[in-house]
Design a protein around this motif. Sequence first.
Motif, PDB file in Angstrom:
ATOM      1  N   ARG A 133       0.579   4.284  -2.697  1.00  0.00           N
ATOM      2  CA  ARG A 133       0.335   5.515  -2.253  1.00  0.00           C
ATOM      3  C   ARG A 133       1.624   6.435  -2.869  1.00  0.00           C
ATOM      4  O   ARG A 133       1.216   7.634  -3.275  1.00  0.00           O
ATOM      5  CB  ARG A 133       0.446   5.741  -0.742  1.00  0.00           C
ATOM      6  N   ASP A 153       0.703  -1.313  -0.065  1.00  0.00           N
ATOM      7  CA  ASP A 153       0.026   0.149   0.016  1.00  0.00           C
ATOM      8  C   ASP A 153       0.956   1.208   0.192  1.00  0.00           C
ATOM      9  O   ASP A 153       0.673   2.176  -0.744  1.00  0.00           O
ATOM     10  CB  ASP A 153      -0.913   0.168   1.266  1.00  0.00           C
ATOM     11  N   LYS A 187       1.047   9.668  -5.740  1.00  0.00           N
ATOM     12  CA  LYS A 187       1.543  10.991  -5.274  1.00  0.00           C
ATOM     13  C   LYS A 187       2.174  11.575  -6.561  1.00  0.00           C
ATOM     14  O   LYS A 187       2.507  12.373  -7.025  1.00  0.00           O
ATOM     15  CB  LYS A 187       2.229  11.061  -4.086  1.00  0.00           C
TER      16      LYS A 187
END
Length: 137
Positions: free
Chosen positions: A83, A79, A87
Motif C-alpha cells: 500500500r 499488504d 502511494k
Amino acid sequence: MPFVRTAVIKGTGPQQRQRIVDGIHQALVDSIGMPQDELFNLVVDYDPEQFFYSRTFNGVARSDQLIVIEITMRRGRSDAMKRELYKKIADNLGARAQVRPQDLFIFMHENDYSDWSVGSGKFAMELVQQLGNTSAV
C-alpha cells in the motif's frame, strides 16, 4: 530484486521516461527497503490502438496517458508495505513527472528466489548479493 516493466504511451519523451523510472525506483527504495543500486526497469511503448482500457473502471477517471507499472519481486512484503509502495509511486510520479494518480495502473507478481537468475546464467540462490560497488582490501 524487483524487476519493473513500465508501459507508456508512444511518444513519451526520454526525459519524461527518466522521471517516471526515477520516481518508481525511489518509491521502491523508500517503501520496501530496496537497495539503491537495484534498478531494473524496462520501459516499453504502446500505441493507443493497441491498448484498450476502461476510462471509468472502479470510479477512476483515466485519460489517454495511462501508465502501466508491472512489478515482479520476491514474495514476503506485507499488504501495508505494498500500500505504501503504490502511494509513493503515485506521489513521486505526480511531483517528478506531473503524472495524474488516476493515470497509474500498478500490479505486482510475487515469486521466490528459485525463480530468478540475475546474471551469468546462475541460479540466484547461489549468488551472494552484492550491495553497490565494493573494493577489495
